[in-house]
Design a protein around this motif. Structure first.
Motif, PDB file in Angstrom:
ATOM      1  N   GLY A 204       3.407  19.915  18.525  1.00  0.00           N
ATOM      2  CA  GLY A 204       3.259  19.827  19.967  1.00  0.00           C
ATOM      3  C   GLY A 204       3.611  21.136  20.630  1.00  0.00           C
ATOM      4  N   GLU A 205       3.549  21.131  21.954  1.00  0.00           N
ATOM      5  CA  GLU A 205       3.882  22.297  22.754  1.00  0.00           C
ATOM      6  C   GLU A 205       5.192  22.042  23.477  1.00  0.00           C
ATOM      7  OE1 GLU A 205       0.548  22.903  25.289  1.00  0.00           O
ATOM      8  OE2 GLU A 205      -0.684  23.829  23.718  1.00  0.00           O
ATOM      9  N   TYR A 206       6.048  23.063  23.505  1.00  0.00           N
ATOM     10  CA  TYR A 206       7.376  22.920  24.087  1.00  0.00           C
ATOM     11  C   TYR A 206       7.695  24.153  24.920  1.00  0.00           C
ATOM     12  CZ  TYR A 206       7.754  19.444  20.381  1.00  0.00           C
ATOM     13  OH  TYR A 206       7.543  18.381  19.544  1.00  0.00           O
ATOM     14  N   ALA A 207       8.423  23.937  25.998  1.00  0.00           N
ATOM     15  CA  ALA A 207       8.984  25.043  26.763  1.00  0.00           C
ATOM     16  C   ALA A 207      10.417  25.268  26.303  1.00  0.00           C
ATOM     17  CB  ALA A 207       8.937  24.737  28.252  1.00  0.00           C
ATOM     18  N   VAL A 208      10.810  26.521  26.210  1.00  0.00           N
ATOM     19  CA  VAL A 208      12.143  26.865  25.734  1.00  0.00           C
ATOM     20  C   VAL A 208      12.786  27.804  26.743  1.00  0.00           C
ATOM     21  CG1 VAL A 208      13.504  27.837  23.868  1.00  0.00           C
ATOM     22  CG2 VAL A 208      11.372  26.639  23.346  1.00  0.00           C
ATOM     23  N   LEU A 209      13.977  27.454  27.174  1.00  0.00           N
ATOM     24  CA  LEU A 209      14.756  28.298  28.067  1.00  0.00           C
ATOM     25  C   LEU A 209      16.002  28.761  27.332  1.00  0.00           C
ATOM     26  CD1 LEU A 209      13.595  25.691  29.947  1.00  0.00           C
ATOM     27  CD2 LEU A 209      14.466  27.224  31.739  1.00  0.00           C
ATOM     28  N   ALA A 210      16.200  30.065  27.286  1.00  0.00           N
ATOM     29  CA  ALA A 210      17.362  30.644  26.615  1.00  0.00           C
ATOM     30  C   ALA A 210      18.335  31.172  27.652  1.00  0.00           C
ATOM     31  CB  ALA A 210      16.934  31.759  25.669  1.00  0.00           C
ATOM     32  N   ALA A 211      19.621  31.072  27.349  1.00  0.00           N
ATOM     33  CA  ALA A 211      20.648  31.626  28.218  1.00  0.00           C
ATOM     34  C   ALA A 211      20.788  33.118  27.943  1.00  0.00           C
ATOM     35  CB  ALA A 211      21.971  30.903  27.995  1.00  0.00           C
TER      36      ALA A 211
END
Length: 901
Positions: A204-211
């Protein structure tokens, strides 16, 4: 490296929504024109106008949108070098809302990391928040700054909020030009699998947010996914009064604890475990190292040889009551165990004496197989279900055999089957063609007094051996065995995989597997045969049990069952802390070796059994999915960004450790820290991490968000256990016989070695040639072994010597007079033990081949004169066990095990 990637992930900079959240108006009108001039003036059709709204998450986040977090919620571990991140299953979410004054691809979300004492609503950094009406977020009151939101919003709806000082906000929040680099989209292509942290990686497709903050200081940390809608223009220091506070909308939060001292370092543990194999694979052998200097005493040499073969000295009391010691070796051996004539001792047996081996020369017993037989019997008797089933099967088989023997003495009933139900024979007679007609004729015939029936004749009862030779009797007995032993075959199959075998029988001396060690081994099939035989011999007491034992064995010995061939033992804290990690065993062609059993024998001891001998083994560090950060040296392990190897490690680091004063990634941290140590990345600016990393990876441009994320991926390390093995088969072999000038021994199998003097007609010298012209450089050659499969025709206990010779000989024309002369000193020796068993002999040619790389290798095998002893060696014409060189190639430092992120 012949391993298979467990992930295939593509990184993208962002997703462009077709339309962002907001209110849109659609107006439809009709115009009638001719030549570009309207001709419907005064008669215009009415316009159709309508509005619609695209709604997206703004103040509340559906929990189903959160796919995973790292570090996991509530986790305690070593996270000093990790950038926390959050994965969203709704891939478009970070770009669904458009910040005022920014392009649609600018994310409106950010991931902020807070230490204890930095949040008013969460002083202990437990991921807590305060639920307030949206109106109190929008207009928080005196001394508190809220977001500048536009549009109509229902202020009575609740939302999650956090308050923090302005100084903390400016020190942690990303700058406007940094937001792009901390959010990306990833496309996962993999079979569904669960990682160690519970994250399920599915396609699938995922959004990833990194600190942008490293948890460098030990303690608790809270991570909040916050909305930056309404905050543009106020993210940089000086844009807000320093004495005031900030109120943010927190859509999601969790917490973790950084405890570097109280946590194990998996990468360090793995490096220590596999390090001995990089210098010499023999360091992984399951054997005791002899103590003290070698001695010329034959007794000491014999004892050292036994230890090298994996034996351990154990206390032993003879039948005469003498206390002495014996040799014992379990099923796990450092060398290939010789084949034993197990058919010569087929059971059933009632004692283990048949499995004792006595060494007449040294007066010692080898109790390995006797102990295995006794252990199998003890395990079987300790299981009441198994033992009762086997005993019952023997009794039922004995009853059936007795019935068959009685029937065999009566010719009229010899063909009857005692297993048939009552009346079956009569029904079968009724079905014979013509029975009805004969019955009618008999009933119509007059009654006549006939002669009395002749008495039944009986023959002598047959011997059990003769009875068992009949296929019908064998099938009848086999049917009884099958019906009486429904679970025995599976039970014995588990036993053959060493289930239930005490650890002391596998590793008789704990010094062979000390703490923080790893040992590879072969399996002795004769030991397993003795173990299973001990269990199978339970309940055999009579001569009839002995005669019926082959039939029972045929039933309970499952044909086609896969037995273990090799395996691995690990004694490490890593096993206790991370019980699930990948062990990749492959052949030289990269094909996986089948894993038959993986079991924790103790909290910190792991046993793995394979159905073949792997040429290469790699251990993968316990993974936590794809996470971001830096390595243990505080640098970024770089990956390819262009070409056909995108995502693969480049085996280089940033900053480059080879440059003077190169520093670490921690040199690119903001100086206005709120904690004990600077810990927030300085991404933007010419002196920021993004510019420096771009110069190292893409000298002609700047890293995109997807490329930046790819470089920060910290994939699990894959540690190579055994260096890859290169095999070189013999290309020519023959032997020279004294006095022979015309005989062709080039196609002879086996080859012969004997030495009764330089002028004796039985003296023979074997010559072998190998192509070693295409080997790696000398500094990459680990261990070079010449391996020949040999046996001593007469008594052994002597050294077979290998000599380096010139290559000027042909296997089909080599004569005694033209043979290459042997140098004064051999380059290697191998000990030939007593007995007639075929075994692999190994000659260590490492140093010789390092000095002579690039040339063909020619080796002569000979022995000391005298002794009337001969060695037979399988030649390259044999179907199996041909002479060959086994060459290990040393590896660079461990690299990433993820082939394609």
């Amino acid at each position: 490296m012949p391993t298979r990637p467990d992930l295939n992930v593509s990184f993208y900079d962002h997703l462009d929504p077709k339309a962002t959240a907001g209110v849109y108006t659609i107006a439809v009108e009709h115009r009638l024109t001719k030549g570009g001039v309207r001709v419907d003036a005064g008669a215009e059709l009415p316009k159709a106008v309508d509005s619609y709204e695209i709604r997206a998450a703004q103040f509340v986040l559906d929990p189903s949108s959160v796919h995973a977090t790292f570090p996991p919620a509530g986790a305690v571990g070593r996270y000093t070098h990790v950038l926390p991140h959050l994965t969203l299953s709704r891939a478009i979410l970070p770009w669904e809302r458009q910040l005022l004054g920014r392009a649609a691809k600018a994310p409106w979300l950010a991931l902020l990391v807070f230490a204890a004492g930095e949040l008013d609503d969460d002083p202990d950094a437990q991921g807590e928040f305060t639920t307030r009406p949206i109106s109190e977020l929008r207009e928080p009151g005196l001394g508190i700054n809220g977001p500048k939101l536009s549009g109509t919003i229902d202020g009575d709806n609740p939302c999650r909020t956090i308050d923090l000082p302005v100084s903390v906000f400016h020190a942690i929040v990303p700058r406007e030009d940094e937001l792009f680099k901390l959010v990306h989209m990833r496309d996962v292509r993999t079979a569904p699998q669960r990682r160690d942290n519970g994250e399920v990686l599915t396609e699938g497709e995922y959004a990833v947010l990194a600190a942008n903050r490293f948890p460098r200081t030990p303690g608790s940390y809270a991570v909040h996914l916050v909305s930056l809608e309404g905050w543009l223009g106020r993210l940089a220091p000086g844009t807000l009064p320093a004495t005031e506070k900030v109120r943010l909308c927190s859509l999601w939060s969790w917490h973790f604890t950084n405890d570097p001292e109280g946590s194990l370092d998996p990468a360090g543990l793995l490096r220590n475990l596999v390090a001995p194999g990089h210098t010499d694979p023999e360091n992984f052998a399951l054997r005791l190292a002899p103590i003290g200097d070698p001695s010329d005493s034959p007794e000491v040499a014999h004892a050292r040889t036994r230890l090298h073969h994996g034996y351990t000295a154990v206390a032993y009391r003879t039948l005469a009551g003498e206390d002495t010691y014996a040799w014992y070796r379990g099923p796990l051996t450092p060398l290939t165990a010789p084949e034993l004539p197990v058919e010569a001792v087929e059971g059933p047996h009632t004692t283990a004496d048949h499995a004792l081996i006595y060494d007449h020369e040294y007066g010692l017993f080898d109790v390995s197989y006797a102990a295995a037989w006794t252990l199998g019997r003890a395990i079987a008797l300790a299981d009441p279900d198994y033992s009762s089933e086997v005993v019952q099967a023997r009794r039922e088989m004995a009853n059936r055999a007795a019935a068959l023997l009685v029937l065999s003495s009566d010719p009229a009933r010899a063909g009857a089957d005692p297993a048939e139900p009552v009346g079956t024979a009569a029904l079968r007679e009724l079905a014979v063609p013509g029975f009805g007609r004969r019955l009618v004729q008999a009933l119509r015939a007059p009654v006549v007094q006939g002669p009395p029936p002749a008495p039944a004749t009986r023959t002598a009862r047959r011997e059990p051996g003769a009875l068992l030779a009949e296929p019908r009797a064998q099938q009848s007995l086999l049917t009884v065995a099958q019906d009486a032993t429904p679970t025995v075959p599976d039970w014995l199959e588990r036993l053959a995989l060493l289930n239930g075998v005490p650890f002391a029988h596998l590793v008789p001396d704990p010094r062979t597997l000390p703490p923080e060690s790893l040992r590879a081994f072969r399996i002795d099939p004769a030991w397993i045969h003795a173990l299973v035989a001990g269990a199978g011999d339970v309940g055999a007491h009579t001569s009839l049990d002995r005669d019926l034992h082959p039939v029972l064995t045929e039933r309970i010995s499952r044909t086609g069952a896969t037995l273990p061939v090799a395996g691995l033992l690990i004694n490490s804290e890593l096993v206790h802390a991370w019980p699930v990690f990948d062990i990749l065993a492959t052949t030289a062609d990269g094909e996986p070796v089948g894993e038959l059993r993986r079991d924790h024998l103790a909290p910190d001891v792991l046993l793995v059994l394979w159905d073949g001998v792997p040429d290469q083994i790699a251990i993968r560090e316990p993974g936590q999915g794809i996470h971001f950060g830096i390595n243990s040296e505080e640098r970024i392990s770089l990956r390819h960004l262009t070409g056909n190897r995108v995502g693969y490690p480049t085996d280089t680091e940033f900053p480059d450790p080879g440059l003077p004063d190169s520093g670490t990634v921690f040199d690119y941290l903001r100086t206005d820290s709120v904690g004990e140590l600077p810990d927030v990345l300085r991404l933007s600016g010419e002196d920021g991490l993004l510019a420096a990393l771009s110069a190292a990876c893409l000298p002609s441009g700047r890293l995109t968000p997807g490329q930046f994320a790819l470089e920060l991926v910290n994939a699990p390390l894959e540690q190579l256990l055994l260096p890859p093995t290169v095999r070189r088969d013999c290309v020519a072999d023959t032997f020279a016989k004294y006095g022979s000038e015309a005989e062709d021994f080039g196609t002879t199998n086996p080859l012969l070695v004997k030495n009764e003097g330089p002028t004796n007609s039985v003296t023979r010298i074997t010559y072998l040639r190998f192509d070693t012209t295409q080997l790696p450089p000398p500094d990459q050659l680990g261990k070079v072994l010449l391996r020949v499969y040999a046996t001593a025709q007469d008594a052994g206990d002597f050294d077979l010597k290998a000599y380096a010779t010139d290559n000027d000989w042909d296997e089909s024309t080599l004569s005694w007079s033209e043979r290459p002369e042997l140098p004064a000193n051999p380059i290697a020796t191998a000990y030939v033990s007593s007995g007639d068993a075929w075994v692999w002999l190994e000659f260590d040619l490492t140093e010789h081949l390092r000095r002579h790389t690039g040339d063909e290798l020619s080796v002569a095998l000979s022995k000391e004169q005298g002794g009337n002893k001969i060695v037979r060696i399988t030649s390259r014409e044999s179907d199996t066990n041909r002479p060959h060189l086994s060459i290990t190639v040393t590896q660079p430092s461990p690299n990433s095990g993820e082939e394609h992120p």
